[in-house]
Design a protein around this motif. Sequence first.
Motif, PDB file in Angstrom:
ATOM      1  N   TYR A 155     -40.341  82.278  16.297  1.00 25.24           N
ATOM      2  CA  TYR A 155     -39.750  83.463  15.663  1.00 25.24           C
ATOM      3  C   TYR A 155     -38.902  84.234  16.662  1.00 25.24           C
ATOM      4  O   TYR A 155     -37.754  84.608  16.391  1.00 25.24           O
ATOM      5  N   GLY A 156     -39.460  84.475  17.849  1.00 22.31           N
ATOM      6  CA  GLY A 156     -38.770  85.276  18.841  1.00 22.31           C
ATOM      7  C   GLY A 156     -37.476  84.647  19.320  1.00 22.31           C
ATOM      8  O   GLY A 156     -36.480  85.343  19.524  1.00 22.31           O
ATOM      9  N   ALA A 157     -37.476  83.320  19.486  1.00 24.76           N
ATOM     10  CA  ALA A 157     -36.286  82.638  19.989  1.00 24.76           C
ATOM     11  C   ALA A 157     -35.099  82.845  19.059  1.00 24.76           C
ATOM     12  O   ALA A 157     -34.019  83.264  19.481  1.00 24.76           O
ATOM     13  N   PHE A 158     -35.295  82.557  17.780  1.00 25.79           N
ATOM     14  CA  PHE A 158     -34.179  82.633  16.839  1.00 25.79           C
ATOM     15  C   PHE A 158     -33.775  84.077  16.539  1.00 25.79           C
ATOM     16  O   PHE A 158     -32.588  84.382  16.392  1.00 25.79           O
ATOM     17  N   THR A 159     -34.758  84.972  16.474  1.00 25.57           N
ATOM     18  CA  THR A 159     -34.426  86.368  16.184  1.00 25.57           C
ATOM     19  C   THR A 159     -33.697  87.014  17.359  1.00 25.57           C
ATOM     20  O   THR A 159     -32.703  87.732  17.176  1.00 25.57           O
ATOM     21  N   LEU A 160     -34.196  86.753  18.575  1.00 19.94           N
ATOM     22  CA  LEU A 160     -33.549  87.324  19.752  1.00 19.94           C
ATOM     23  C   LEU A 160     -32.132  86.776  19.914  1.00 19.94           C
ATOM     24  O   LEU A 160     -31.199  87.504  20.272  1.00 19.94           O
ATOM     25  N   TRP A 161     -31.954  85.496  19.630  1.00 23.06           N
ATOM     26  CA  TRP A 161     -30.642  84.860  19.735  1.00 23.06           C
ATOM     27  C   TRP A 161     -29.639  85.511  18.790  1.00 23.06           C
ATOM     28  O   TRP A 161     -28.493  85.758  19.140  1.00 23.06           O
ATOM     29  N   GLN A 162     -30.100  85.810  17.564  1.00 26.38           N
ATOM     30  CA  GLN A 162     -29.203  86.344  16.548  1.00 26.38           C
ATOM     31  C   GLN A 162     -29.271  87.870  16.429  1.00 26.38           C
ATOM     32  O   GLN A 162     -28.623  88.441  15.546  1.00 26.38           O
ATOM     33  N   LEU A 163     -30.028  88.526  17.301  1.00 25.33           N
ATOM     34  CA  LEU A 163     -30.231  89.965  17.140  1.00 25.33           C
ATOM     35  C   LEU A 163     -28.929  90.767  17.201  1.00 25.33           C
ATOM     36  O   LEU A 163     -28.760  91.707  16.399  1.00 25.33           O
ATOM     37  N   PRO A 164     -27.997  90.474  18.111  1.00 23.59           N
ATOM     38  CA  PRO A 164     -26.737  91.240  18.059  1.00 23.59           C
ATOM     39  C   PRO A 164     -26.057  91.152  16.700  1.00 23.59           C
ATOM     40  O   PRO A 164     -25.568  92.162  16.176  1.00 23.59           O
ATOM     41  N   ALA A 165     -26.054  89.953  16.098  1.00 23.07           N
ATOM     42  CA  ALA A 165     -25.437  89.795  14.772  1.00 23.07           C
ATOM     43  C   ALA A 165     -26.256  90.492  13.691  1.00 23.07           C
ATOM     44  O   ALA A 165     -25.699  91.094  12.761  1.00 23.07           O
ATOM     45  N   ILE A 166     -27.579  90.441  13.818  1.00 27.14           N
ATOM     46  CA  ILE A 166     -28.448  91.099  12.842  1.00 27.14           C
ATOM     47  C   ILE A 166     -28.218  92.606  12.851  1.00 27.14           C
ATOM     48  O   ILE A 166     -28.091  93.249  11.801  1.00 27.14           O
ATOM     49  N   LEU A 167     -28.146  93.173  14.051  1.00 33.56           N
ATOM     50  CA  LEU A 167     -27.932  94.619  14.156  1.00 33.56           C
ATOM     51  C   LEU A 167     -26.539  95.010  13.666  1.00 33.56           C
ATOM     52  O   LEU A 167     -26.359  96.087  13.084  1.00 33.56           O
ATOM     53  N   ASP A 168     -25.568  94.138  13.894  1.00 32.13           N
ATOM     54  CA  ASP A 168     -24.225  94.410  13.355  1.00 32.13           C
ATOM     55  C   ASP A 168     -24.249  94.440  11.825  1.00 32.13           C
ATOM     56  O   ASP A 168     -23.542  95.224  11.191  1.00 32.13           O
ATOM     57  N   ALA A 169     -25.082  93.564  11.233  1.00 31.87           N
ATOM     58  CA  ALA A 169     -25.099  93.428   9.774  1.00 31.87           C
ATOM     59  C   ALA A 169     -25.946  94.494   9.081  1.00 31.87           C
ATOM     60  O   ALA A 169     -25.513  95.079   8.079  1.00 31.87           O
ATOM     61  N   ILE A 170     -27.147  94.732   9.595  1.00 34.10           N
ATOM     62  CA  ILE A 170     -28.064  95.620   8.871  1.00 34.10           C
ATOM     63  C   ILE A 170     -28.539  96.801   9.702  1.00 34.10           C
ATOM     64  O   ILE A 170     -29.203  97.697   9.174  1.00 34.10           O
ATOM     65  N   GLY A 171     -28.244  96.797  11.001  1.00 29.07           N
ATOM     66  CA  GLY A 171     -28.645  97.906  11.849  1.00 29.07           C
ATOM     67  C   GLY A 171     -30.157  97.975  12.034  1.00 29.07           C
ATOM     68  O   GLY A 171     -30.921  97.151  11.505  1.00 29.07           O
ATOM     69  N   PHE A 172     -30.594  98.992  12.767  1.00 31.82           N
ATOM     70  CA  PHE A 172     -32.027  99.175  12.968  1.00 31.82           C
ATOM     71  C   PHE A 172     -32.774  99.530  11.679  1.00 31.82           C
ATOM     72  O   PHE A 172     -33.923  99.118  11.508  1.00 31.82           O
ATOM     73  N   PRO A 173     -32.177 100.290  10.743  1.00 30.83           N
ATOM     74  CA  PRO A 173     -32.901 100.543   9.484  1.00 30.83           C
ATOM     75  C   PRO A 173     -33.275  99.248   8.758  1.00 30.83           C
ATOM     76  O   PRO A 173     -34.397  99.109   8.264  1.00 30.83           O
ATOM     77  N   GLY A 174     -32.341  98.287   8.708  1.00 28.92           N
ATOM     78  CA  GLY A 174     -32.646  97.019   8.060  1.00 28.92           C
ATOM     79  C   GLY A 174     -33.684  96.213   8.817  1.00 28.92           C
ATOM     80  O   GLY A 174     -34.569  95.586   8.219  1.00 28.92           O
ATOM     81  N   LEU A 175     -33.591  96.220  10.151  1.00 30.59           N
ATOM     82  CA  LEU A 175     -34.543  95.469  10.969  1.00 30.59           C
ATOM     83  C   LEU A 175     -35.954  96.014  10.811  1.00 30.59           C
ATOM     84  O   LEU A 175     -36.907  95.257  10.558  1.00 30.59           O
ATOM     85  N   PHE A 176     -36.107  97.335  10.937  1.00 31.59           N
ATOM     86  CA  PHE A 176     -37.444  97.920  10.824  1.00 31.59           C
ATOM     87  C   PHE A 176     -37.961  97.841   9.385  1.00 31.59           C
ATOM     88  O   PHE A 176     -39.171  97.729   9.157  1.00 31.59           O
ATOM     89  N   GLY A 177     -37.047  97.881   8.399  1.00 29.79           N
ATOM     90  CA  GLY A 177     -37.470  97.670   7.020  1.00 29.79           C
ATOM     91  C   GLY A 177     -38.036  96.276   6.816  1.00 29.79           C
ATOM     92  O   GLY A 177     -39.040  96.092   6.111  1.00 29.79           O
TER      93      GLY A 177
END
Length: 399
Positions: A155-177
């Motif tokens: 889980y950590g490998a793929f999420t950390l790898w894509q985290l910049p893109a994830i935060l660009d897409a949904i931000g911290f509100p989406g991540l913590f949700g």
Amino acid sequence: MVHASVAGPEAAAPGATDVNGWKAVASAIVLGTIGVLSFIIQPGIVQGFVTELGMSESAAVYLAGVEMLGVALATIALAMFGGRVDWRHVVAAGLLAAVIGNIGSALADGAVFVFSRFVSGLGEGTIISISFTFVGVTRRTERNVALYLVLLLTYGAFTLWQLPAILDAIGFPGLFGAFAIASALALITIGQVPRAFVEDAMDNPEARQLSRGLLGVALAGVLAYNLAQGIAWAVLFLVGTGAGLGEQHVADSLFLSQVVAIAGALASVFLASRLNRNVAIAFGILVGAASIALLLGKPSLTLFTLGVCGFNFLWNFVLPFILGRICDFDTSGRMMSLAIAMQMTGLGGGPLIAARLIDGTGYSAVLALCIALFLASFALLQIPIRQHRMLLATTSSST
């Protein structure tokens, strides 16, 4: 931890769940992963606090430490009182705290945001402590700890790898949700959680009872090791960008380190019966310190990648051996919960210490302290390991 038979509620009677059954072990592994949803991608989250929320580097690292402080307090409380409560109720409360904390983090800012991360940490620490503790009293501790590490690292490998893109897409509100939703879904595992400490689950022929003083030294060694880990893990992304490496290059290196870490956890599974635990512990700690030394100054991308991969591989390779050996120092099986409390205290205290050492001039002081703590943990752990080895030799020669 106090045995459940001491002042334990009737509902928490031992034996309600077979801790060695695959369903119980699987639920522990899943819950353990839910407990580290945030921590396992902490380097990326810290970087995101800087780039997405405009925090200073020291403030971002400090905020990560606030969450880990909640984790540490929960694990300490459960180490002291976990034998007096129904673990299913505790896990349910922990999951609900994680849900509430993550929802608050998604919706709030300022002081409420900081407090919400602390509440999330309390829930995460509760989940981690219970799941790790009953894995620790199963007959195949190292295998089960390693399987837990494989799931969370994937889980950590793929999420950390894509985290910049994830935060660009949904931000911290989406991540913590998303964290809140995952924590809520994990409530379905509660039926497989044992209700209390299962004293007769222990089947450890190498367990020998050491004195309280030596147990204290062993726990101090675990604390020092995890302080080093907590410091390093919180600042790795910042070290990379501070060396002039691009965010995606750093994310790629950390992704590779998580993949390598999976190999480290699997290696501990397959080599557990072939390697001497004491040798594995010494190798893991000392070479881990050398890996951090590669990050001093302004490392090139190659050196940064080698350093973080070595660090993460050895962390996940040696952790099952350290926890397995800690369990050998006490015949009651209670050392696992105390060791996990020290582990989480170290992982929580590490970022808080690192935040005070970040002054905008680099990370040499932070990394030097990390290396010193690795060496201190090695020295401390050798003291109870030597006594345990003597006790093993004595009892073997007398039989």
